[in-house]
Motif scaffolding. Sequence first.
Motif, PDB file in Angstrom:
ATOM      1  N   ASN A  16       0.792  -1.264   0.106  1.00  0.00           N
ATOM      2  CA  ASN A  16       0.056   0.040  -0.088  1.00  0.00           C
ATOM      3  C   ASN A  16       0.638   1.209   0.098  1.00  0.00           C
ATOM      4  OD1 ASN A  16      -1.950  -1.928   0.564  1.00  0.00           O
ATOM      5  ND2 ASN A  16      -2.422  -1.436   2.497  1.00  0.00           N
ATOM      6  N   HIS A  35      -2.330   5.009   1.009  1.00  0.00           N
ATOM      7  CA  HIS A  35      -3.224   4.351   0.489  1.00  0.00           C
ATOM      8  C   HIS A  35      -3.787   3.005   1.258  1.00  0.00           C
ATOM      9  CE1 HIS A  35      -3.972   6.128  -3.692  1.00  0.00           C
ATOM     10  NE2 HIS A  35      -2.555   6.132  -3.765  1.00  0.00           N
ATOM     11  N   LYS A  36      -4.987   2.561   1.115  1.00  0.00           N
ATOM     12  CA  LYS A  36      -5.244   1.216   1.841  1.00  0.00           C
ATOM     13  C   LYS A  36      -5.499   0.053   1.024  1.00  0.00           C
ATOM     14  CE  LYS A  36      -7.602   4.017   5.294  1.00  0.00           C
ATOM     15  NZ  LYS A  36      -8.690   4.445   6.120  1.00  0.00           N
ATOM     16  N   GLY A  37      -5.112   0.093  -0.323  1.00  0.00           N
ATOM     17  CA  GLY A  37      -4.965  -1.021  -1.043  1.00  0.00           C
ATOM     18  C   GLY A  37      -3.744  -1.234  -2.203  1.00  0.00           C
ATOM     19  N   ASP A  57      -7.727   0.622  -3.859  1.00  0.00           N
ATOM     20  CA  ASP A  57      -8.552   1.217  -2.730  1.00  0.00           C
ATOM     21  C   ASP A  57      -9.661   2.032  -3.527  1.00  0.00           C
ATOM     22  OD1 ASP A  57      -7.185   3.449  -3.066  1.00  0.00           O
ATOM     23  OD2 ASP A  57      -6.420   3.394  -1.260  1.00  0.00           O
TER      24      ASP A  57
END
Length: 340
Positions: A16, A35-37, A57
């Motif tokens: 991420n 980011h979360k993805g 994300d």
Amino acid sequence: GFSDSGGVLFSGARDNAVNIWDLVNGSLIRVISGHKGDVRFVSVINQDKLLVSCSLDGLINVWELEDISVKKAVADSDIEAILQAQAQVLTVADDAKPTDKLIHSFSGHASGVWAAQLNPAHPVMATTGRNNELCFWNITDLLEPKVDQNIVGHSGPVTAVQLCNGDNWVATTSTDFHVYLFNTSNGTLVGKVDCGSGMFALSVSMDTSTIFAGGNDFTIKAIPVHEGAPNRFRLAGNFGGHAGKINYLSASPDGRFLASASQDFSVRIWPVRQRGGYGSTEDAQDEVKEIVKFQPHKGVAEMVVWAPANQGLLATCSNDHDLATWRFNGAGKPHREWFV
């Protein structure tokens, strides 16, 4: 991606984060988190002052970069510092702490941003999602981007996107076996080609005369682009040799070579013909042979990218979590410059 100056490499990954690397010795300069993805795309613009990152994300982030000169690099040998950097806990002097600032974050695709390409000079950005969607953005102001076109043309996820023909067209690949060519101004379909298998990799020659696409059938297709004659959009060249899915394609900035990264663990470099060089007759598909192949990592070759401002320099990465740069002089196997 590489910095405009050519001295810094940016990498996005499944952790991420965006890592910033010194191209001279491979040392880690710093890490940008937010980011979360998975980070699927990074691009540096505005003379290395802005970074655009896209993620699964669903977000597109715009970062104002701190000075990315190598004087603030973390020593490659300092493993503890690198691990701390991964967690965004740099134990360095206060005046050396990163101050990269997230200045804007906006939703790209609800299904996650799978691929993107932008040109701030046009100014246009194309993004794809895993829900078969393609978007064209007006990025005159990156703080207020506007969706000009939202298209669902493919019948499968859109896996790659490339601007071409002076950014007037955009090429896309998909798991639906097709390469599509769209007009960026109105979203109309200019041309399409059935490649016979799912397509996952895409690049355009530097003179924009040829689209290269690769995927599940282990081959790379050459598709000439004839401006004003979309009915001539067809398969005209076949690059055979890989023994696994084509994961990534990159055309060299001097227009002479195409590099491919594959599931078979290899990277191969191919010659690129100039405008009109593929398919001598209307139905012909020319066979193209590689110049060289090499195995840059112990795992699958996920990506290969040419440096725009550094002649003959490539960067490769793998699912073994390693990153390397290579020097190719036009013949023979590339020489590895650094490896992390």
